[in-house]
Write an enzyme that holds these catalytic residues in place. Structure first.
Site, PDB file in Angstrom:
ATOM      1  N   LYS A  96      -6.588   3.748   8.389  1.00  9.75           N
ATOM      2  CA  LYS A  96      -5.673   4.723   7.813  1.00  9.75           C
ATOM      3  C   LYS A  96      -6.285   6.124   7.795  1.00  9.75           C
ATOM      4  O   LYS A  96      -5.611   7.119   8.076  1.00  9.75           O
ATOM      5  CB  LYS A  96      -5.275   4.294   6.402  1.00  9.75           C
ATOM      6  CG  LYS A  96      -4.447   3.018   6.358  1.00  9.75           C
ATOM      7  CD  LYS A  96      -4.205   2.554   4.938  1.00  9.75           C
ATOM      8  CE  LYS A  96      -3.392   1.253   4.908  1.00  9.75           C
ATOM      9  NZ  LYS A  96      -3.179   0.765   3.538  1.00  9.75           N
TER      10      LYS A  96
ATOM     11  N   SER B 249       0.803  -1.224   0.000  1.00 11.15           N
ATOM     12  CA  SER B 249       0.000   0.000   0.000  1.00 11.15           C
ATOM     13  C   SER B 249       0.833   1.270   0.000  1.00 11.15           C
ATOM     14  O   SER B 249       0.283   2.360  -0.123  1.00 11.15           O
ATOM     15  CB  SER B 249      -0.935   0.010   1.215  1.00 11.15           C
ATOM     16  OG  SER B 249      -0.181  -0.009   2.418  1.00 11.15           O
TER      17      SER B 249
END
Length: 812
Positions: free
Chosen positions: A749, A706
């Protein structure tokens, strides 16, 4: 008999014939004046004046010394060696004070041994060793015993005599002569030396007493030693009497019980303790309302217990087993009819936010209310530490009126902890599940299985596999604990599990649970939680009230921003507690009656701020991008730094990166090279430069795809001299075609980005489906950019102008 030496030295010559008088030199032996003594070294023997001791002579020089003293009718001096292991001592190996003794008798045994009986006469101090003799000899100073009588000495004499007699009474088989000698001695010095001679102390301690010339000090020292030995002997006798008493009591109790049993049997009347115990257990079995199968099994065990003698080792095990069977809540329920409105009020009162979580719990309770006989799904709360997983379970128990019990599974590596031990083992017990139900006292309790993701696995089996039957609604109605050996219905138990990481839960076990994610809190939620719950809880914990101490809203916000960096609120509560403890100390000292803590007071109480907003500082130069990462304890921001140095086109990766993250960096560089012309980058740069990509916090392992978008952005920023916006963070995987691919952990996140006070988040467009899971507070505080391709990321993340300083450097 005290022994001076066991070894003879055959190399020594035979003793010369003794002289006729003490003042003449005969046979080559110099004369022995009155102030010269023949010395006999001893290894572990100290002779005191007034006492008689036998000694064994083993060394040749000692034999010559004793024979010469006997022939000349001379006294000898017994002196203790400093080191008993030395076979041939020299003057430096001897103490400087000893006892002068007369040899009452000298005997040579048939086996060649030499023995002497010595009577101590007085102390002496060695002044000078003399040479020229076949034995040790020295000029000595005889120390007379001063017979001084004072009130203090008389008192010490009387006390010492009483102590000595007490010791003799405590000793087994004490000679009557010794008792008479202690009672008849009237001289303080003589009594002190007599007691020191028969005391069980080391030769070094005896030597210290011998060297104590002052009578008062000598009496005091011996009195202290006797007092210590009296305590030791009294304690030893007490322990011996207690041990003997316990054995006698057991034997007496056994005989009395046997006699009572025989008498009752002959008279045909009375009921012994065993019969009463059987009657009580029979009554408990009838009152427990067990299932028919279990009750039949319990009656068989009762009949077996009745036939078993009490002295049998299996009797207590069978009785304990029956007690477990009768104390389990086979039919007792504690729940009440669920009021959804009341449950909503309880959840809102106990927890701030978490609207989706509360709605799912209320749905769960509504189904229980409408279909009480239905099978309950197993809820699993997953989230970072401190977000309220355990307290949610307690709130559910409160809302439903059920008993709450918590079972910790962290570190459990034995299957028997879940299923129980078989009764064939000594000390066997049921597993934690049955024990928890017994503690709750109701078969419909709320059971919180804590830390289910931290189950271990060892040679004793797999506890996670043992939990499959417990948490399966289709099977747990007939759960069989190894200790009980009969089925117990767990279908009425409301199981709730919690975990920090879903990946730590085995697949088959996870399949039996309905997972509810608890994200971390954003700053606004932490502020409300602190103001509504944490401050009041810490006020009570520190003995304060709202009238005595308060924390301003600005101070709470400063604690959240500057002193905590977490997904939950556990550390926040600790810091609030530290602030209130400081206020409690000031109030207890009396310096003030009311304390109000402001933001500017925190530095003095908690120290300087521990965390700073470093995003702007780190992204103020080209080559630095802010990424978003997922961790087991919630989301976090991640900085990607890129630098260019003269070289030959190498890619250097540092920061403890995993294999997948390294591949993401290589893919990002390849994509930059492929699109160099469109980005305005000279392709020749890659041949003349080395690219170094570093992820700070290098001691922490990092992996996953990611960070690909952030790495690509950092490289483009470096090579085009355009800085990344300081208020922007990003996440996503990249492909070599320039696509931004979806990643996991979007909710965590985004919460981390909001917690770090960022304003824009760049996310993969294919992660729009996860937007609904983002907390409302994070949605309101952030601007979302949904990127399909890397061009979308560059347009949103980079400033339009080159950094002047870096542009000048690039042009030189």
């Amino acid at each position: 008999m005290a022994q001076e030496d066991h070894r003879l030295r055959g190399s020594e010559s035979a003793p010369p014939p003794p002289p006729d008088t003490a003042d003449s030199a005969v046979g080559g032996i110099p004369a022995l004046p009155d102030d010269v003594l023949i010395l006999i070294p001893t290894r572990n023997l100290v002779l005191f004046p007034g006492t008689v001791l036998p000694i064994t002579l083993g060394r040749q020089r000692s034999v010559v010394a004793a024979q010469t003293a006997m022939r000349l009718n001379k006294s000898v001096g017994l002196v203790l060696q400093r080191d008993p292991s030395i076979d041939d001592p020299i003057p430096v190996d001897l103490h400087r004070m000893g006892a002068e003794a007369s040899l009452l008798r000298y005997v040579t045994s048939p086996d060649g041994g030499h023995h002497a009986i010595c009577q101590g006469e007085r102390r002496f101090r060695i002044v000078e060793f003399l040479e020229g003799y076949p034995f040790l000899a020295a000029r000595v100073e005889r120390i007379p015993e001063a017979e001084v009588t004072t009130k203090d000495i008389e008192a010490r004499l009387l006390n010492l005599r009483n102590q000595a007699l007490e010791v003799l009474q405590l000793l087994p088989q004490t000679p009557a002569e010794l008792v008479n000698a202690v009672q008849s001695v009237t001289s303080a010095a003589t009594l002190a030396d007599l007691i020191a001679s028969f005391m069980d102390i080391t030769p070094r301690e005896k030597q210290e007493i011998l060297e104590t010339v002052d009578i008062e000090r000598r009496l005091e020292r011996i009195s202290h030693m006797l007092a210590y030995r009296i305590e030791v002997l009294q304690l030893s006798r007490q322990i011996s009497e207690q041990t003997k008493g316990k054995l006698d009591d057991r034997q007496r109790e056994f005989l009395l019980r046997e006699q009572m049993r025989t008498i009752q049997k002959e008279l045909g009347e009375g009921e012994d303790a065993k019969a009463q115990e059987i009657a009580e257990l029979t009554k408990k079995v009838a009152e427990a309302k067990m299932p028919a199968e279990v009750e039949e099994h319990a009656k068989r065990e009762l009949a077996r217990l009745d036939r078993m003698p009490e002295a049998s080792g299996e009797y207590s095990m069978a009785r304990t087993y029956l007690e477990w069977l009768t104390e389990l809540p086979w039919s007792i329920e504690s729940g009440k009819s669920v009021d959804i409105a009341d449950a909503r009020r309880i959840l809102d009162a106990d927890h701030y936010g978490l609207q989706k979580i509360k709605r799912r719990i209320l749905e769960y309770l509504a189904i229980q209310h409408l279909n009480p006989g239905g099978r309950s799904p197993i809820l699993c709360f997953v989230g970072p530490p401190g977000v309220g997983k355990t307290s949610l379970g307690q709130s559910i128990a409160k809302a439903t009126g059920r008993k709450f019990v918590r079972v910790s599974l962290g570190g459990v590596h034995d299957e028997a902890e879940i299923r129980g031990h078989r009764r064939t083992y000594i000390g066997a017990l049921p597993g934690n599940i049955i024990q928890g139900i017994r503690r709750a006292g109701a078969r419909d309790c709320v059971m919180m299985l804590d830390e289910v993701d931290k189950l271990g696995r060892g040679i004793q089996g797999d506890p996670a596999s043992a939990l499959l039957e417990v948490l399966d609604p289709e099977q747990n109605s007939t759960f069989r604990d190894n200790y009980l050996g009969v089925p117990f219905d767990l279908s009425k138990v409301m199981f709730i599990t919690n975990a920090n990481v879903l990946d730590g839960i085995p697949g088959p076990l996870r399949d039996r649970m309905e997972v509810i994610d608890l994200p971390g809190y954003v700053e606004d939620e932490k502020f409300e939680i602190a103001r509504r719950y944490l401050v009041g809880r810490q006020l009570a914990a520190n003995g304060l009230t709202a009238e005595k101490a308060e924390i301003s809203d600005a101070a709470i916000g400063a604690i959240i921003r500057d002193y905590t960096r977490e997904a939950g609120v556990r550390q926040l509560e600790r810091e609030i507690g530290a602030v209130l403890r400081s206020a409690a100390m000031r109030i207890a000292e009396g310096t003030t009656q009311h304390v109000r803590v402001e933001a500017e007071d925190l530095t003095e109480i908690l120290g300087p701020p521990r965390f700073e907003g470093e995003v702007a500082m780190r992204t103020s130069i080209p080559g630095v991008a802010t990424g978003l990462a997922w961790t087991p304890v919630g989301g976090d921001i991640l900085f990607i730094e890129a630098a260019r140095t003269p070289g030959n086109g190498r890619l250097i990766l540092t920061g403890h990166l995993g294999e997948v993250m390294r591949e993401s960096a290589q893919a990002a560089l390849s994509l930059v090279k492929a699109r160099a012309a469109g980005l305005g980058v000279d392709p020749a740069i890659f041949e003349k430069s080395d690219i170094h990509v570093h992820v700070p916090a290098g001691a922490i392992p990092k992996d996953g795809p990611s960070a690909g978008v952030a790495m690509f952005t950092a490289l483009v920023s470096l090579l085009t001299n355009r800085t990344v916006r300081s208020d922007t963070a990003m996440t996503g995987e990249i492909s070599l075609r320039g696509l931004v691919l979806p990643v996991g952990g979007i909710k965590e996140k985004v919460v981390a980005a909001a917690r770090a006070s960022l304003s824009t988040v760049i996310l993969p467009a294919r992660n729009r489906k996860d937007f609904d899971e983002v907390p409302e507070g994070a949605r309101k505080s952030l601007r979302f950019v949904w990127a399909e391709r890397v061009e979308d990321v560059i347009e949103a993340a980079l400033v339009s102008q080159q950094t002047p300083l870096m542009a000048d450097v690039a042009g030189q």
